[in-house]
Design a protein around this motif. Structure first.
Motif, PDB file in Angstrom:
ATOM      1  N   ARG A 137     -97.483-104.306   3.075  1.00  0.00           N
ATOM      2  CA  ARG A 137     -97.279-103.003   3.719  1.00  0.00           C
ATOM      3  C   ARG A 137     -98.454-102.656   4.631  1.00  0.00           C
ATOM      4  O   ARG A 137     -98.272-102.072   5.707  1.00  0.00           O
ATOM      5  CB  ARG A 137     -97.097-101.927   2.654  1.00  0.00           C
ATOM      6  CG  ARG A 137     -95.819-102.080   1.836  1.00  0.00           C
ATOM      7  CD  ARG A 137     -95.552-100.843   1.005  1.00  0.00           C
ATOM      8  NE  ARG A 137     -94.449-101.095   0.072  1.00  0.00           N
ATOM      9  CZ  ARG A 137     -94.631-101.367  -1.213  1.00  0.00           C
ATOM     10  NH1 ARG A 137     -95.856-101.440  -1.704  1.00  0.00           N
ATOM     11  NH2 ARG A 137     -93.591-101.585  -2.010  1.00  0.00           N
ATOM     12  N   GLU A 138     -99.655-103.003   4.199  1.00  0.00           N
ATOM     13  CA  GLU A 138    -100.833-102.749   5.031  1.00  0.00           C
ATOM     14  C   GLU A 138    -100.747-103.529   6.339  1.00  0.00           C
ATOM     15  O   GLU A 138    -101.076-103.005   7.410  1.00  0.00           O
ATOM     16  CB  GLU A 138    -102.097-103.139   4.274  1.00  0.00           C
ATOM     17  CG  GLU A 138    -102.432-102.214   3.117  1.00  0.00           C
ATOM     18  CD  GLU A 138    -103.640-102.695   2.341  1.00  0.00           C
ATOM     19  OE1 GLU A 138    -104.248-103.705   2.755  1.00  0.00           O
ATOM     20  OE2 GLU A 138    -103.981-102.078   1.309  1.00  0.00           O
ATOM     21  N   ARG A 140     -93.971-112.505   0.154  1.00  0.00           N
ATOM     22  CA  ARG A 140     -94.310-112.419  -1.268  1.00  0.00           C
ATOM     23  C   ARG A 140     -94.390-113.792  -1.902  1.00  0.00           C
ATOM     24  O   ARG A 140     -95.306-114.073  -2.691  1.00  0.00           O
ATOM     25  CB  ARG A 140     -93.253-111.561  -1.987  1.00  0.00           C
ATOM     26  CG  ARG A 140     -93.522-111.389  -3.467  1.00  0.00           C
ATOM     27  CD  ARG A 140     -92.616-110.369  -4.111  1.00  0.00           C
ATOM     28  NE  ARG A 140     -91.226-110.804  -4.104  1.00  0.00           N
ATOM     29  CZ  ARG A 140     -90.303-110.275  -4.906  1.00  0.00           C
ATOM     30  NH1 ARG A 140     -90.621-109.293  -5.725  1.00  0.00           N
ATOM     31  NH2 ARG A 140     -89.060-110.710  -4.864  1.00  0.00           N
ATOM     32  N   PHE A 141     -93.455-114.669  -1.562  1.00  0.00           N
ATOM     33  CA  PHE A 141     -93.485-116.023  -2.123  1.00  0.00           C
ATOM     34  C   PHE A 141     -94.704-116.789  -1.618  1.00  0.00           C
ATOM     35  O   PHE A 141     -95.449-117.402  -2.393  1.00  0.00           O
ATOM     36  CB  PHE A 141     -92.206-116.777  -1.753  1.00  0.00           C
ATOM     37  CG  PHE A 141     -92.155-118.179  -2.306  1.00  0.00           C
ATOM     38  CD1 PHE A 141     -91.497-118.440  -3.490  1.00  0.00           C
ATOM     39  CD2 PHE A 141     -92.777-119.234  -1.642  1.00  0.00           C
ATOM     40  CE1 PHE A 141     -91.455-119.727  -4.013  1.00  0.00           C
ATOM     41  CE2 PHE A 141     -92.741-120.517  -2.155  1.00  0.00           C
ATOM     42  CZ  PHE A 141     -92.085-120.765  -3.342  1.00  0.00           C
ATOM     43  N   ALA A 142     -94.907-116.782  -0.305  1.00  0.00           N
ATOM     44  CA  ALA A 142     -95.963-117.595   0.294  1.00  0.00           C
ATOM     45  C   ALA A 142     -97.345-117.226  -0.227  1.00  0.00           C
ATOM     46  O   ALA A 142     -98.202-118.091  -0.413  1.00  0.00           O
ATOM     47  CB  ALA A 142     -95.922-117.460   1.817  1.00  0.00           C
ATOM     48  N   GLN A 182     -96.837-111.227 -17.248  1.00  0.00           N
ATOM     49  CA  GLN A 182     -97.143-109.816 -17.027  1.00  0.00           C
ATOM     50  C   GLN A 182     -98.233-109.661 -15.964  1.00  0.00           C
ATOM     51  O   GLN A 182     -98.137-108.793 -15.077  1.00  0.00           O
ATOM     52  CB  GLN A 182     -97.576-109.169 -18.340  1.00  0.00           C
ATOM     53  CG  GLN A 182     -96.453-109.077 -19.373  1.00  0.00           C
ATOM     54  CD  GLN A 182     -96.949-108.637 -20.732  1.00  0.00           C
ATOM     55  OE1 GLN A 182     -98.158-108.564 -20.973  1.00  0.00           O
ATOM     56  NE2 GLN A 182     -96.022-108.356 -21.643  1.00  0.00           N
ATOM     57  N   ARG A 183     -99.270-110.502 -16.043  1.00  0.00           N
ATOM     58  CA  ARG A 183    -100.338-110.448 -15.030  1.00  0.00           C
ATOM     59  C   ARG A 183     -99.808-110.860 -13.668  1.00  0.00           C
ATOM     60  O   ARG A 183    -100.230-110.314 -12.634  1.00  0.00           O
ATOM     61  CB  ARG A 183    -101.506-111.335 -15.448  1.00  0.00           C
ATOM     62  CG  ARG A 183    -102.276-110.827 -16.657  1.00  0.00           C
ATOM     63  CD  ARG A 183    -103.586-111.569 -16.828  1.00  0.00           C
ATOM     64  NE  ARG A 183    -103.360-112.976 -17.113  1.00  0.00           N
ATOM     65  CZ  ARG A 183    -103.249-113.491 -18.331  1.00  0.00           C
ATOM     66  NH1 ARG A 183    -103.324-112.686 -19.390  1.00  0.00           N
ATOM     67  NH2 ARG A 183    -103.051-114.783 -18.515  1.00  0.00           N
ATOM     68  N   PHE A 184     -98.884-111.822 -13.641  1.00  0.00           N
ATOM     69  CA  PHE A 184     -98.324-112.266 -12.374  1.00  0.00           C
ATOM     70  C   PHE A 184     -97.516-111.154 -11.710  1.00  0.00           C
ATOM     71  O   PHE A 184     -97.558-110.985 -10.493  1.00  0.00           O
ATOM     72  CB  PHE A 184     -97.438-113.502 -12.601  1.00  0.00           C
ATOM     73  CG  PHE A 184     -96.868-114.075 -11.336  1.00  0.00           C
ATOM     74  CD1 PHE A 184     -97.676-114.776 -10.454  1.00  0.00           C
ATOM     75  CD2 PHE A 184     -95.529-113.910 -11.019  1.00  0.00           C
ATOM     76  CE1 PHE A 184     -97.162-115.309  -9.285  1.00  0.00           C
ATOM     77  CE2 PHE A 184     -95.000-114.434  -9.857  1.00  0.00           C
ATOM     78  CZ  PHE A 184     -95.827-115.138  -8.982  1.00  0.00           C
ATOM     79  N   ASN A 193     -97.286-107.032  -7.259  1.00  0.00           N
ATOM     80  CA  ASN A 193     -97.396-105.666  -6.751  1.00  0.00           C
ATOM     81  C   ASN A 193     -98.530-105.551  -5.738  1.00  0.00           C
ATOM     82  O   ASN A 193     -98.408-104.859  -4.719  1.00  0.00           O
ATOM     83  CB  ASN A 193     -97.627-104.690  -7.908  1.00  0.00           C
ATOM     84  CG  ASN A 193     -96.420-104.560  -8.812  1.00  0.00           C
ATOM     85  OD1 ASN A 193     -95.283-104.780  -8.379  1.00  0.00           O
ATOM     86  ND2 ASN A 193     -96.641-104.212 -10.068  1.00  0.00           N
ATOM     87  N   MET A 194     -99.646-106.247  -6.001  1.00  0.00           N
ATOM     88  CA  MET A 194    -100.756-106.241  -5.065  1.00  0.00           C
ATOM     89  C   MET A 194    -100.371-106.932  -3.756  1.00  0.00           C
ATOM     90  O   MET A 194    -100.762-106.500  -2.666  1.00  0.00           O
ATOM     91  CB  MET A 194    -101.968-106.939  -5.692  1.00  0.00           C
ATOM     92  CG  MET A 194    -102.543-106.216  -6.902  1.00  0.00           C
ATOM     93  SD  MET A 194    -103.848-107.176  -7.715  1.00  0.00           S
ATOM     94  CE  MET A 194    -105.036-107.353  -6.381  1.00  0.00           C
TER      95      MET A 194
END
Length: 313
Positions: free
Chosen positions: A307-308, A157-159, A293-295, A300-301
């Protein structure tokens, strides 16, 4: 779960083999990546012969190297370390465990809690580390032990969400501020630090790179906490205006005359500028909240993408 060890490399032929082999021993399941950044020695060849996955990054600077690494490589845990063999690999397993367990998005390899100040012979580097650490801990209300370490762990998530803007060595400071500002989970582990071996030269310039780091802290403080930053600027301007206005006002109370008209005009102009700066900070603060908020939606994306990849594996 996939772990990738990321080693930025520029003219490290004396040490790169040991770094690669040490990590292969410590984390035999991990993929070891070496990104050669236009080395003029045999670093590329030695890294390849040592069993690393070696790629080239032609844009000079550590920030450019890390940008390419994060874009190119998909992993559940990333461990980044310098190729100069100044960091012990013993903490790698603990770093990996913290990231893969979900307890940390960024793990900081804390050199300063060990023998760093004894091993590091560059006096001004020690001072610079203390200054940067104190500045960030005060400005961002944190309590981190090491800000500029070259050994870190990262989550997927960070990377994949970190927008790298630094091109050179100030990237470590940028990573830390990005994590603090976006509420990422941060953990610290103590790592062994040793000075470079004889014949191995540091790529850092104490004064030039130190100035870049301090400039980066100031600019990121402005961008991440605009209301506070511009409120401070407003307060300073109002104090300056008050210093020039009060003698005029006191004289008016005692004599009934307004003297030093040009000074009064100047003080009034400074007050107007201060008000404009304050409301600029208010507007930027609102924009920053919208950006956050957009971040969060973007994060989430990123999680869905992760997960994919896990399902694909």
């Amino acid at each position: 779960m996939k772990t990738a060890v990321l080693i930025p490399c520029y003219n490290e032929e004396l040490t790169i083999k040991k770094v690669v082999t040490d990590f292969k021993r410590e984390l035999p399941h991990a993929d070891i990546y070496v990104y050669d950044n236009n080395s003029t020695d045999n670093s590329y060849k030695i890294a390849k012969e040592s069993g690393a996955i070696v790629k080239k990054e032609y844009r000079q600077g550590k920030g450019n190297v890390v940008r390419s690494m994060f874009r190119d490589i998909d992993a559940d845990c990333y461990i980044m370390v310098d190729g100069d063999d100044t960091y012990g690999v013993e903490a790698a397993s603990e770093i990996e465990k913290l990231v893969l367990s979900g307890k940390a998005d960024m793990v900081i390899g804390n050199r300063l809690s060990g023998k760093y100040f004894e091993e590091n012979k560059r006096r001004f580097h020690n001072t610079g580390n203390k200054l940067v650490r104190k500045a960030i801990n005060i400005l961002f209300k944190s309590n981190l032990g090491d800000i500029m370490t070259g050994m870190r762990g990262f989550s997927y998530r960070f990377a994949k969400s970190y927008p790298i803007s630094s091109q050179e060595f100030e990237i470590e400071t940028e990573m830390t501020i990005f994590s603090l500002n976006n509420n990422f989970l941060i953990e610290e582990v103590q790592v062994e630090y040793r000075d470079r071996i004889e014949g191995s030269e540091s790529k850092l310039n104490t004064y030039r790179d130190g100035f870049k780091v301090l400039s980066l802290i100031l600019s990121l403080f402005r961008d991440t906490r605009p209301l506070f930053f511009f409120s401070l600027a407003t307060l300073v301007l109002l104090l300056i205006a008050a210093i020039y206005f009060l003698p005029i006002f006191v004289n008016y109370l005692s004599t009934g005359y307004v003297e030093k008209i040009p000074t009064l005009i100047m003080a009034s102009t400074v007050v107007i500028i201060a008000v404009v700066i304050f409301f600029s900070g208010v507007v930027l603060h609102v924009l920053k909240k919208q950006h956050q908020q957009r971040f969060e939606q973007f994060l989430n994306m990123v999680e869905m993408k992760k997960r994919e990849l896990e399902n694909h594996r």
